[in-house]
Design an enzyme around this catalytic site. Structure first.
Site, PDB file in Angstrom:
ATOM      1  N   CYS A   1      10.567   1.306   2.103  1.00 23.62           N
ATOM      2  CA  CYS A   1      11.562   0.261   2.351  1.00 23.62           C
ATOM      3  C   CYS A   1      12.971   0.845   2.281  1.00 23.62           C
ATOM      4  CB  CYS A   1      11.394  -0.860   1.333  1.00 23.62           C
ATOM      5  SG  CYS A   1      11.266  -0.243  -0.341  1.00 23.62           S
TER       6      CYS A   1
ATOM      7  N   GLU B   1      11.020  -7.703  -3.345  1.00 21.95           N
ATOM      8  CA  GLU B   1      11.540  -6.435  -2.851  1.00 21.95           C
ATOM      9  C   GLU B   1      10.987  -6.287  -1.447  1.00 21.95           C
ATOM     10  OE1 GLU B   1      12.178  -3.310  -1.719  1.00 21.95           O
ATOM     11  OE2 GLU B   1      11.129  -2.181  -3.263  1.00 21.95           O
TER      12      GLU B   1
ATOM     13  N   SER C   1      -3.219  -4.038  -3.132  1.00 18.99           N
ATOM     14  CA  SER C   1      -3.256  -4.067  -1.672  1.00 18.99           C
ATOM     15  C   SER C   1      -4.677  -3.847  -1.202  1.00 18.99           C
ATOM     16  CB  SER C   1      -2.349  -2.986  -1.091  1.00 18.99           C
ATOM     17  OG  SER C   1      -2.656  -2.815   0.281  1.00 18.99           O
ATOM     18  N   GLU C   2      -5.123  -4.672  -0.291  1.00 20.26           N
ATOM     19  CA  GLU C   2      -6.486  -4.526   0.242  1.00 20.26           C
ATOM     20  C   GLU C   2      -6.619  -3.262   1.091  1.00 20.26           C
ATOM     21  OE1 GLU C   2      -4.113  -6.597   1.060  1.00 20.26           O
ATOM     22  OE2 GLU C   2      -4.376  -7.532   3.043  1.00 20.26           O
TER      23      GLU C   2
ATOM     24  N   GLU D   1      14.777  -4.148 -10.102  1.00 19.39           N
ATOM     25  CA  GLU D   1      13.634  -3.504 -10.740  1.00 19.39           C
ATOM     26  C   GLU D   1      14.085  -2.205 -11.391  1.00 19.39           C
ATOM     27  OE1 GLU D   1      10.569  -3.613  -7.389  1.00 19.39           O
ATOM     28  OE2 GLU D   1       9.600  -4.793  -8.956  1.00 19.39           O
TER      29      GLU D   1
ATOM     30  N   SER E   1       6.350  -7.225   2.953  1.00 19.71           N
ATOM     31  CA  SER E   1       7.093  -7.584   4.166  1.00 19.71           C
ATOM     32  C   SER E   1       8.004  -8.788   3.926  1.00 19.71           C
ATOM     33  CB  SER E   1       6.114  -7.887   5.295  1.00 19.71           C
ATOM     34  OG  SER E   1       5.344  -9.029   4.973  1.00 19.71           O
TER      35      SER E   1
ATOM     36  N   TRP F   1       0.804  -1.215   0.000  1.00 20.65           N
ATOM     37  CA  TRP F   1       0.000   0.000   0.000  1.00 20.65           C
ATOM     38  C   TRP F   1       0.838   1.266   0.000  1.00 20.65           C
ATOM     39  CZ3 TRP F   1       2.191   1.836   4.282  1.00 20.65           C
ATOM     40  CH2 TRP F   1       2.605   0.906   5.250  1.00 20.65           C
ATOM     41  N   ASN F   2       2.150   1.175   0.197  1.00 21.40           N
ATOM     42  CA  ASN F   2       2.880   2.426   0.459  1.00 21.40           C
ATOM     43  C   ASN F   2       3.085   3.290  -0.781  1.00 21.40           C
ATOM     44  OD1 ASN F   2       4.723   0.430  -0.327  1.00 21.40           O
ATOM     45  ND2 ASN F   2       6.415   1.377   0.759  1.00 21.40           N
TER      46      ASN F   2
HETATM   47  P1  NAI Z   1       2.384  -7.529   3.640  1.00 16.91           P
HETATM   48  O1  NAI Z   1       3.661  -8.114   3.195  1.00 16.91           O
HETATM   49  O2  NAI Z   1       1.500  -8.340   4.521  1.00 16.91           O
HETATM   50  O3  NAI Z   1       1.481  -7.107   2.398  1.00 16.91           O
HETATM   51  C1  NAI Z   1       1.977  -6.838   1.106  1.00 16.91           C
HETATM   52  C2  NAI Z   1       1.092  -7.497   0.062  1.00 16.91           C
HETATM   53  O4  NAI Z   1       1.198  -8.918   0.178  1.00 16.91           O
HETATM   54  C3  NAI Z   1      -0.402  -7.188   0.207  1.00 16.91           C
HETATM   55  O5  NAI Z   1      -0.991  -7.096  -1.070  1.00 16.91           O
HETATM   56  C4  NAI Z   1      -0.929  -8.421   0.924  1.00 16.91           C
HETATM   57  O6  NAI Z   1      -2.298  -8.655   0.705  1.00 16.91           O
HETATM   58  C5  NAI Z   1      -0.093  -9.500   0.286  1.00 16.91           C
HETATM   59  N1  NAI Z   1       0.017 -10.732   1.059  1.00 16.91           N
HETATM   60  C6  NAI Z   1      -0.033 -10.893   2.407  1.00 16.91           C
HETATM   61  N2  NAI Z   1       0.113 -12.179   2.738  1.00 16.91           N
HETATM   62  C7  NAI Z   1       0.260 -12.877   1.590  1.00 16.91           C
HETATM   63  C8  NAI Z   1       0.474 -14.252   1.265  1.00 16.91           C
HETATM   64  N3  NAI Z   1       0.548 -15.180   2.208  1.00 16.91           N
HETATM   65  N4  NAI Z   1       0.609 -14.611  -0.037  1.00 16.91           N
HETATM   66  C9  NAI Z   1       0.552 -13.683  -1.003  1.00 16.91           C
HETATM   67  N5  NAI Z   1       0.340 -12.370  -0.766  1.00 16.91           N
HETATM   68  C10 NAI Z   1       0.202 -11.973   0.514  1.00 16.91           C
HETATM   69  O7  NAI Z   1       2.725  -6.142   4.367  1.00 16.91           O
HETATM   70  P2  NAI Z   1       1.868  -5.304   5.423  1.00 16.91           P
HETATM   71  O8  NAI Z   1       1.276  -6.209   6.476  1.00 16.91           O
HETATM   72  O9  NAI Z   1       0.926  -4.470   4.684  1.00 16.91           O
HETATM   73  O10 NAI Z   1       2.993  -4.399   6.111  1.00 16.91           O
HETATM   74  C11 NAI Z   1       3.770  -4.937   7.177  1.00 16.91           C
HETATM   75  C12 NAI Z   1       5.194  -4.496   7.110  1.00 16.91           C
HETATM   76  O11 NAI Z   1       5.783  -4.926   5.879  1.00 16.91           O
HETATM   77  C13 NAI Z   1       5.442  -2.998   7.121  1.00 16.91           C
HETATM   78  O12 NAI Z   1       5.484  -2.492   8.435  1.00 16.91           O
HETATM   79  C14 NAI Z   1       6.787  -2.895   6.472  1.00 16.91           C
HETATM   80  O13 NAI Z   1       7.804  -3.141   7.409  1.00 16.91           O
HETATM   81  C15 NAI Z   1       6.763  -4.009   5.452  1.00 16.91           C
HETATM   82  N6  NAI Z   1       6.414  -3.503   4.114  1.00 16.91           N
HETATM   83  C16 NAI Z   1       7.420  -3.278   3.216  1.00 16.91           C
HETATM   84  C17 NAI Z   1       7.151  -2.713   1.993  1.00 16.91           C
HETATM   85  C18 NAI Z   1       8.222  -2.433   1.012  1.00 16.91           C
HETATM   86  O14 NAI Z   1       8.125  -1.444   0.283  1.00 16.91           O
HETATM   87  N7  NAI Z   1       9.233  -3.265   0.892  1.00 16.91           N
HETATM   88  C19 NAI Z   1       5.782  -2.331   1.612  1.00 16.91           C
HETATM   89  C20 NAI Z   1       4.782  -2.647   2.597  1.00 16.91           C
HETATM   90  C21 NAI Z   1       5.113  -3.206   3.797  1.00 16.91           C
END
Ligand code: NAI
Ligand code: MG
Length: 506
Positions: A306, A271, A199-200, A485, A250, A173-174
């Site tokens: 990130c 990433e 992202s939901e 990327e 994450s 979502w970021n």
């Molecule tokens: P998340 O990793 O849970 O969500 C990211 C995406 O993955 C969303 O679309 C989510 O629906 C999907 N997802 C979740 N579980 C999945 C699974 N088992 N299989 C496939 N897709 C799945 O991240 P969240 O909970 O929104 O954020 C938590 C932490 O993650 C943040 O505090 C941050 O530290 C990190 N993060 C890092 C990002 C980056 O730019 N590298 C972006 C967003 C979060």
């Protein structure tokens, strides 16, 4: 039900009419085969405006049946799309970028309302960057070349680049629009078809931007579904017809996706997190380094990046002045309604993330010897009382073993640490499990290069702290991810497969 519609209408009331119309059209729908459709079982989830705490609209809560429909649409479109000349694919993707840029007057407030990011500092630049990335990949279509090989005079040996098939692109979502562009740009231009998992937390601008591009493409080439990770993301990764997964999010989910992909033996690009160091040497231009810290920490995005420069090592000589100037610069940023032009900093995405950030701040404050410098003022407007604002905090006096120095906080929290020796600071900078990015601030070019080579990070910048740049490969080392990327390399290495063909001419 009527209560819900009332509260939805209330949450949208502050948006411009065009955006309200857009939300009404998108409510409960995602994009499959170029049609806006609801999930098969009608399930929905509520997307909240984090600046007001009020519901914005319902989004689809897709499940395995919707994954199946979207992958089937992408698969059906695959062969014909792969046969479209590469330059034509590139032209369409670049044109899609132009349409997205032209829709900025509606997309920017929509993105601001669903993410809480400020419209001027974050949302409009994000849309422009997404369009720029699509334009770049569109122009790279002619680089999808193979080689001829000097194998034998009477043999013709050559290589070709083929698309992989159906690509699953899972977004956070970021910065959803930039990250979508980084994934669908190279995937589509290379001849793949795509299923995006939005992202939901913030799906609407993603779905609308994709719809603008997909309108130019044959149905099924680009699909976007929205649902939770477990119900929608996981079955998408597992689907037997998905040939590649590209993910930003994450570390835990990235690792889980890698394990799933191993069972199918398909390639993944990941990433993930970061805890990027910024090294400010005694001869650095102080004002530039301070501005670089403001930009690099992504304070205008509440640190939700990130790449955030969240560990700032400053030569002991400069340390106090640096902290003072950085605190002044961050305090000057105006926190407020994401939809207002004057606002520099909006909110964080949701209550869970805010609680996580506040917990880190509390732990930092409870650490003996640590000092927290709070920068900024929470907005006073009554309609923003429930907004998920977080005052930026600079910590000094923390040691390397502090969780604030190790973990990705994903909030406006920076740790500033003095150093006096180059080798020591390099050892500290390279510690920890991440290796996404780093910046070096010095006027000594020899030191700049020496330190850049020694840093264990995939993206090192000297005397600047820019976000992802189209044409520069971007991707982390260690637990920060796999693959690159934003560049030609990303398209060729991660969205094509190479075939060798040998013809016996005798
Ligand atoms: P998340 O990793 O849970 O969500 C990211 C995406 O993955 C969303 O679309 C989510 O629906 C999907 N997802 C979740 N579980 C999945 C699974 N088992 N299989 C496939 N897709 C799945 O991240 P969240 O909970 O929104 O954020 C938590 C932490 O993650 C943040 O505090 C941050 O530290 C990190 N993060 C890092 C990002 C980056 O730019 N590298 C972006 C967003 C979060
Ligand atoms: Mg939300």
């Amino acid at each position: 039900m009527s209560n819900e519609s009332e509260s939805l209408a209330g949450g949208r009331a502050r948006l411009p009419q065009g955006v309200r119309d857009l939300l009404a059209a998108l409510a409960g729908r995602h994009l499959v085969g170029n049609a806006l459709v609801g999930p098969v079982d009608g399930a929905c989830l509520t997307v909240v405006d984090p600046a007001t705490g009020r519901a914005l609209a319902q989004a689809p809560a897709a499940g395995p049946a919707d994954v199946q429909a979207a992958v089937a649409a992408a698969r059906a479109a695959g062969q014909a799309w792969a046969r479209v000349p590469a330059r034509e694919r590139g032209r369409l993707v670049a044109e899609g970028g132009r349409r997205i840029a032209a829709a900025s007057p509606d997309l920017a407030p929509l993105l601001a309302a669903e993410t809480g990011k400020a419209i001027r500092t974050e949302c409009r630049p994000e849309i422009a960057t997404a369009a720029d990335i699509l334009a770049m990949f569109g122009g790279l279509a002619t680089e999808l070349k193979g080689e001829t090989l000097p194998f034998s005079p009477d043999m013709l040996a050559l290589t070709t680049r083929e698309p992989l098939g159906v690509v699953a692109a899972i977004l956070p979502w970021n910065v959803p629009l930039v990250l979508m562009a980084l994934k669908i740009g190279p995937a589509l231009v290379a001849g793949n078809t795509v299923v995006v998992k939005a992202s939901e937390e913030a799906p609407f601008a993603t779905i609308e931007a994709a719809r603008l591009l997909a309108d130019l493409l044959p149905p099924g080439v680009l699909n976007v579904i929205c649902g939770t990770g477990p119900a929608c993301g996981a079955p998408l990764v597992r689907h037997p017809d998905v040939a590649k997964v590209t993910f930003t999010g994450s570390q835990a989910v990235g690792e889980a996706i890698y394990r799933e992909a191993a069972d199918k033996l398909i390639p993944v690009s990941l990433e993930l997190g970061g805890k990027s160091p910024m090294l400010v040497f005694a001869d650095a231009e102080l004002d530039r380094a301070v501005a670089g810290a403001v930009a690099g920490m992504r304070f205008t995005r509440q640190g939700q990046s990130c790449t955030a420069s969240s560990r700032i090592y400053v030569d002991a000589e400069l340390h106090d002045r640096f902290v003072e100037r950085l605190a002044a610069a961050v305090s000057n940023l105006r926190m407020g309604d994401p939809l207002e032009e004057a606002t520099d900093i909006g909110t964080v995405i949701n209550a869970r993330q805010r609680a996580k950030i506040m917990n880190y701040i509390a732990r930092g404050e409870a650490t003996p010897g640590a000092r927290a410098v709070r920068c900024g003022h929470l907005p006073a407007a009554p309609d923003l009382a429930a907004g998920l604002f977080v005052e930026p905090v600079l910590f000094t006096g923390l040691t390397e073993d502090s969780p604030l120095m190790r973990d990705e906080i994903f909030g406006p929290v920076a740790c500033i640490v003095p150093f006096s020796d180059e080798d020591d600071v390099l050892e500290a900078a390279n510690a920890g499990e991440f290796g996404l990015a780093a910046t070096v601030w010095t006027r000594d070019l020899r030191r700049a290069l020496r330190v850049s080579h020694a840093l264990d990070a995939g993206y090192v910048q000297v005397n600047q702290n820019l976000t992802i740049q189209p044409n520069l490969s971007y991707g982390g080392f260690k637990k920060s991810g796999l693959g690159k990327e934003a560049s030609l390399e990303s398209m060729l290495e991660h969205f094509t497969r190479k075939k060798t063909i040998v013809v016996d001419m005798r």
